[in-house]
Write an enzyme that holds these catalytic residues in place. Structure first.
Site, mmCIF file in Angstrom:
data_model
loop_
_atom_site.group_PDB
_atom_site.id
_atom_site.type_symbol
_atom_site.label_atom_id
_atom_site.label_comp_id
_atom_site.label_asym_id
_atom_site.label_seq_id
_atom_site.Cartn_x
_atom_site.Cartn_y
_atom_site.Cartn_z
ATOM 1 N N GLU A 273 -5.884 3.293 6.430
ATOM 2 C CA GLU A 273 -5.631 3.224 4.987
ATOM 3 C C GLU A 273 -6.390 4.347 4.290
ATOM 4 O OE1 GLU A 273 -6.606 0.012 1.526
ATOM 5 O OE2 GLU A 273 -5.335 -0.685 3.164
ATOM 6 N N ARG B 267 0.827 -1.218 0.000
ATOM 7 C CA ARG B 267 0.000 0.000 0.000
ATOM 8 C C ARG B 267 0.859 1.266 0.000
ATOM 9 N NH1 ARG B 267 -2.182 -3.635 -1.276
ATOM 10 N NH2 ARG B 267 -4.130 -4.581 -0.566
ATOM 11 N N SER C 178 -11.323 -1.014 2.955
ATOM 12 C CA SER C 178 -10.614 -1.352 4.196
ATOM 13 C C SER C 178 -10.174 -0.067 4.893
ATOM 14 C CB SER C 178 -9.386 -2.217 3.891
ATOM 15 O OG SER C 178 -9.762 -3.443 3.315
#
Length: 306
Positions: free
Chosen positions: A301, A180, A231
């Site tokens: 996130e 990520r 998420s």
């Protein structure tokens, strides 16, 4: 002169065909369906418009924010006193490249459409991306992924605008993909203009079946019926965020209209009427409870915009 007055005059003179909206609600442009009005929102249709607009916006203090589908953003209830640039409306062209297995896609191309295009070309490698609701630009920046696949595995390179340097083409290794994360995560002002993907030959029917299989898994396990940003937290080393949250008994925890999904604890959802403040407070409570119970600090996130 206020920045928006300066910007309005400049765009009328130099980009007269650029569509611009005033006080555009961010709730219409984010998957959370949360956010007050952006002072100005632009919808460029060509990369040249985007480059020119960004250059002037920075010069006049408009604090430009470039978005795609807004699928990983949480925007303030009071709105944004800045210029938001939406790439999804016009910068969404995808085409086969010159070399076998090569595709080129602009920043605003939805990943689902990119995966469908690859399937029709008989190219495999993007099946994992079919259910990810974001666009190419943001996906490259954060190395989006799912079900064992991620952008870093298929991106051959990207054309990136660095405000202080201009446009540079960065090959895949130079993008320094990680979990990520990419080189661009450390350069928040950098903007992806387009990306080049390198894929392998595959059977279109098998590719379509795999995309269908992954979509069914997603529907079965994720609260897609509610607005969310996907998420909420990154996966901590050695753990899964959703499992930790579930083990702490936090499914269903609610602040205002925001709730920890009862279907998947890794998702904070908008049950209806949730505000940015609701989501931020719920994130804070989740982090505190997980840290206290498991000793793990969860990192969001979702990108919280100011």
């Amino acid at each position: 002169m206020d920045w928006w007055t300066d910007l309005d005059k400049w765009t009328a003179d130099y980009l007269p065909d650029l569509r611009m909206a005033c006080d555009e609600p961010m709730s219409r442009h984010t998957s959370f369906r949360i956010g007050g009005p952006a002072r100005r929102m632009a919808f460029p249709e060509r990369g040249e418009q985007l480059v020119l607009l960004l250059d002037h916006a920075i010069a006049c203090g408009a604090r430009p924010l470039v978005i795609g589908n807004g699928t990983n953003l949480l925007c303030p209830d009071a709105g944004l006193d800045r210029l938001v640039i939406d790439t999804s409306a016009g910068l969404n062209r995808v085409e086969a490249g010159d070399a076998p297995g090569e595709l080129t896609a602009e920043a605003g191309v939805p990943l689902a459409r990119l995966a469908d295009f690859a399937c029709r070309q008989g190219l495999t490698g993007l099946e994992f991306a079919h259910g990810i609701p974001g666009t190419v630009g943001g996906a490259v920046c954060m190395n989006a992924g799912a079900y064992g696949g991620e952008m870093g595995q298929v991106v051959q390179g990207a054309a990136v605008l660095f405000p202080e340097e201009g446009v540079r083409y960065l090959p895949g290794p130079a993008l320094d993909f990680g979990y990520r994360h990419s080189l661009l995560s450390d350069h928040p002002d950098a903007v992806v203009l387009h990306a080049v993907f390198h894929l392998a030959p595959g059977d279109p029917a098998a590719i379509r079946d795999r995309m269908r299989e992954l979509m069914e898994k997603r529907k079965a396990s994720q609260p897609l019926e509610y607005p969310s940003a996907g998420s909420t937290f990154k996966r901590p080393a050695g753990h899964y965020a959703g499992t930790l949250i579930d083990q702490c008994g936090l499914k269903g925890l609610t602040v205002g209209g925001a709730q920890v999904s009862e279907k998947h604890a890794g998702f904070v959802i908008n049950r209806g009427g949730a505000t940015c403040a609701d989501v931020v407070e719920l994130i804070r409570q989740i982090q505190a409870r997980v840290l206290d119970a498991a000793g793990v600090r969860l990192e969001p996130e979702v990108k919280i915009i100011d």
